[in-house]
Design a protein around this motif. Structure first.
Motif, PDB file in Angstrom:
ATOM      1  N   ARG A  48      72.759  54.403 -34.863  1.00  0.00           N
ATOM      2  CA  ARG A  48      72.278  53.068 -34.724  1.00  0.00           C
ATOM      3  C   ARG A  48      72.593  52.222 -36.162  1.00  0.00           C
ATOM      4  N   LEU A  49      73.129  51.151 -35.746  1.00  0.00           N
ATOM      5  CA  LEU A  49      73.368  50.231 -36.955  1.00  0.00           C
ATOM      6  C   LEU A  49      72.492  49.437 -37.476  1.00  0.00           C
ATOM      7  N   ILE A  50      72.461  49.082 -38.722  1.00  0.00           N
ATOM      8  CA  ILE A  50      71.260  48.439 -39.593  1.00  0.00           C
ATOM      9  C   ILE A  50      72.138  47.443 -40.357  1.00  0.00           C
ATOM     10  N   ILE A  51      71.716  46.069 -40.401  1.00  0.00           N
ATOM     11  CA  ILE A  51      72.360  45.202 -41.263  1.00  0.00           C
ATOM     12  C   ILE A  51      71.414  44.873 -42.369  1.00  0.00           C
ATOM     13  N   ASN A  52      72.107  45.130 -43.711  1.00  0.00           N
ATOM     14  CA  ASN A  52      71.192  44.792 -44.661  1.00  0.00           C
ATOM     15  C   ASN A  52      70.907  43.043 -44.906  1.00  0.00           C
ATOM     16  N   ASP A  53      69.735  42.726 -45.284  1.00  0.00           N
ATOM     17  CA  ASP A  53      69.315  41.343 -45.720  1.00  0.00           C
ATOM     18  C   ASP A  53      69.397  40.418 -44.508  1.00  0.00           C
ATOM     19  N   ASP A  54      70.110  40.470 -43.668  1.00  0.00           N
ATOM     20  CA  ASP A  54      70.379  39.377 -42.598  1.00  0.00           C
ATOM     21  C   ASP A  54      70.189  39.505 -41.432  1.00  0.00           C
ATOM     22  N   ALA A  55      68.869  39.017 -41.000  1.00  0.00           N
ATOM     23  CA  ALA A  55      68.216  39.139 -39.724  1.00  0.00           C
ATOM     24  C   ALA A  55      68.977  38.450 -38.570  1.00  0.00           C
ATOM     25  N   GLU A  56      69.483  37.277 -38.931  1.00  0.00           N
ATOM     26  CA  GLU A  56      70.513  36.496 -38.213  1.00  0.00           C
ATOM     27  C   GLU A  56      71.564  37.260 -37.770  1.00  0.00           C
ATOM     28  N   LEU A  57      72.286  37.788 -38.518  1.00  0.00           N
ATOM     29  CA  LEU A  57      73.374  38.699 -38.233  1.00  0.00           C
ATOM     30  C   LEU A  57      72.942  39.755 -37.375  1.00  0.00           C
ATOM     31  N   ALA A  58      71.979  40.437 -37.774  1.00  0.00           N
ATOM     32  CA  ALA A  58      71.411  41.479 -36.699  1.00  0.00           C
ATOM     33  C   ALA A  58      71.408  40.805 -35.270  1.00  0.00           C
ATOM     34  N   ALA A  59      70.564  39.948 -35.313  1.00  0.00           N
ATOM     35  CA  ALA A  59      70.351  39.380 -33.951  1.00  0.00           C
ATOM     36  C   ALA A  59      71.720  39.179 -33.387  1.00  0.00           C
TER      37      ALA A  59
ATOM     38  N   VAL B 187      67.795  45.612 -38.657  1.00  0.00           N
ATOM     39  CA  VAL B 187      68.125  44.987 -39.987  1.00  0.00           C
ATOM     40  C   VAL B 187      67.211  45.602 -41.129  1.00  0.00           C
ATOM     41  N   HIS B 188      67.502  45.768 -42.124  1.00  0.00           N
ATOM     42  CA  HIS B 188      66.545  46.228 -43.380  1.00  0.00           C
ATOM     43  C   HIS B 188      66.511  44.951 -44.352  1.00  0.00           C
ATOM     44  N   LEU B 189      64.949  44.693 -44.492  1.00  0.00           N
ATOM     45  CA  LEU B 189      64.704  43.568 -45.498  1.00  0.00           C
ATOM     46  C   LEU B 189      63.938  44.062 -46.684  1.00  0.00           C
ATOM     47  N   GLY B 190      64.525  43.509 -47.902  1.00  0.00           N
ATOM     48  CA  GLY B 190      63.741  43.925 -48.962  1.00  0.00           C
ATOM     49  C   GLY B 190      62.566  42.936 -49.357  1.00  0.00           C
ATOM     50  N   GLN B 191      61.878  42.761 -50.489  1.00  0.00           N
ATOM     51  CA  GLN B 191      60.550  42.194 -50.603  1.00  0.00           C
ATOM     52  C   GLN B 191      61.021  40.600 -50.688  1.00  0.00           C
ATOM     53  N   THR B 192      62.305  40.340 -50.839  1.00  0.00           N
ATOM     54  CA  THR B 192      62.764  38.684 -51.282  1.00  0.00           C
ATOM     55  C   THR B 192      63.734  38.531 -50.009  1.00  0.00           C
ATOM     56  N   ASP B 193      63.644  39.187 -49.031  1.00  0.00           N
ATOM     57  CA  ASP B 193      64.949  39.104 -47.719  1.00  0.00           C
ATOM     58  C   ASP B 193      64.225  38.216 -46.614  1.00  0.00           C
ATOM     59  N   GLY B 194      62.910  37.705 -46.888  1.00  0.00           N
ATOM     60  CA  GLY B 194      62.218  37.036 -45.517  1.00  0.00           C
ATOM     61  C   GLY B 194      61.223  37.915 -44.851  1.00  0.00           C
ATOM     62  N   PRO B 195      60.127  37.425 -44.361  1.00  0.00           N
ATOM     63  CA  PRO B 195      59.219  38.045 -43.881  1.00  0.00           C
ATOM     64  C   PRO B 195      59.630  39.180 -42.693  1.00  0.00           C
ATOM     65  N   LEU B 196      58.787  40.095 -42.374  1.00  0.00           N
ATOM     66  CA  LEU B 196      59.024  40.999 -41.285  1.00  0.00           C
ATOM     67  C   LEU B 196      58.688  40.239 -39.919  1.00  0.00           C
ATOM     68  N   THR B 197      57.671  39.429 -39.795  1.00  0.00           N
ATOM     69  CA  THR B 197      56.795  39.207 -38.653  1.00  0.00           C
ATOM     70  C   THR B 197      58.011  38.448 -37.782  1.00  0.00           C
ATOM     71  N   PRO B 198      58.641  37.200 -38.448  1.00  0.00           N
ATOM     72  CA  PRO B 198      59.556  36.414 -37.890  1.00  0.00           C
ATOM     73  C   PRO B 198      60.893  37.380 -37.366  1.00  0.00           C
ATOM     74  N   ALA B 199      61.315  38.388 -38.059  1.00  0.00           N
ATOM     75  CA  ALA B 199      62.360  39.088 -37.883  1.00  0.00           C
ATOM     76  C   ALA B 199      62.147  40.148 -36.753  1.00  0.00           C
ATOM     77  N   ARG B 200      61.068  40.490 -36.500  1.00  0.00           N
ATOM     78  CA  ARG B 200      60.394  41.307 -35.349  1.00  0.00           C
ATOM     79  C   ARG B 200      60.447  40.351 -34.089  1.00  0.00           C
ATOM     80  N   ALA B 201      60.211  39.059 -34.168  1.00  0.00           N
ATOM     81  CA  ALA B 201      60.122  38.165 -33.080  1.00  0.00           C
ATOM     82  C   ALA B 201      61.740  37.829 -32.717  1.00  0.00           C
ATOM     83  N   LEU B 202      62.373  37.640 -33.607  1.00  0.00           N
ATOM     84  CA  LEU B 202      63.751  37.347 -33.455  1.00  0.00           C
ATOM     85  C   LEU B 202      64.534  38.760 -32.723  1.00  0.00           C
ATOM     86  N   LEU B 203      64.158  39.909 -33.204  1.00  0.00           N
ATOM     87  CA  LEU B 203      65.056  40.820 -32.694  1.00  0.00           C
ATOM     88  C   LEU B 203      64.358  41.860 -31.692  1.00  0.00           C
TER      89      LEU B 203
END
Ligand SMILES: Cc1ncc(COP(=O)(O)OP(=O)(O)O)c(N)n1
Ligand SMILES: Cc1ncsc1CCOP(=O)(O)O
Ligand SMILES: [Mg+2]
Length: 207
Positions: free
Chosen positions: A63-74, A80-96
């Protein structure tokens, strides 16, 4: 799919000139998750490299994970892997979507992990545990925190930061599911050594 084993993370400087051959060598030895970590802003190169990694991962059923960038992952339909300043998890989950793997950096703080779990993270990452060449200034984390996290959280736990074959065993003994490694894997002098290291990291989960 069980998230347990080696979590290989790429580094653009360390892998310059040998990017795909070293990644493939790691996949050959066994990689549970592969993270594409590139801190540059060269969008075209990032897309090209991430696509190449996705194709490689498909061949090796990793499985591939993209660091920082939920748009690229989508765009690539990967995690995707998100740090504390890389954007919130809830919209990333909705997107992916529900099936996507989404990881969250929790440094050395259990509260961050509990929050990430509530917001739908697939795994939580603690660290750094040791001195790191890749990110020397990252906040630190203790083995004791892993014990607390293991008893409170029902999510896979990832450890990161300066992990090598010489220091990884105690992390697994303290309940870590995923060992996230850059230098301890890709700092090797040959592809054969990368494959050997990947196999040896996986062996740590078998005892
Ligand atoms: C598996 C894993 N854990 C932690 C990190 C660090 O994420 P972050 O704090 O956002 O720092 P950068 O890696 O973006 O510099 C990670 N990438 N992967
Ligand atoms: C991204 C990151 N976050 C905390 S430590 C680290 C770097 C991990 O790289 P290495 O395995 O070379 O220490
Ligand atoms: Mg980040």
């Amino acid at each position: 799919m069980k998230l347990r084993g080696l979590y290989a993370i790429t580094d653009s400087q360390l892998l310059a000139g040998k990017f795909l051959s070293y990644v493939e060598a790691a996949l050959e030895g066994g990689v549970t998750l592969l993270q594409y970590r590139d801190k540059s802003s060269d969008e075209a190169r990032r897309l090209r490299e991430a696509q190449a990694l996705r194709d490689l991962c498909e061949r090796y059923k990793t499985r591939l994970i993209i660091n920082d960038d939920a748009e690229l992952a989508a765009r690539l339909n990967v995690g995707v892997h998100l740090g504390q300043t890389d954007g919130p998890l809830t919209p990333a989950r909705a997107l992916l979507g529900r099936q996507a793997i989404i990881g969250s950096t929790c440094h050395g703080q259990l509260e961050l992990a509990e929050q990430a779990a509530k917001e739908g993270a697939s795994y939580v990452a603690f660290g750094r545990f040791f001195n790191s060449n890749t990110k020397p200034g990252a906040p630190t984390c203790s083995l004791e925190l892993l014990d607390q996290a293991r008893s409170k959280l029902h999510l896979p736990i990832c450890a990161i930061g300066g992990i090598t074959l010489d220091n990884a065993a105690p992390l697994v003994a303290h309940g870590v599911d995923l060992l996230a490694v850059v230098h301890g894997l890709f700092g090797a002098q040959s592809t054969a050594e990368v494959t050997r290291r990947a196999r040896a990291f996986n062996e740590l989960f078998k005892s």
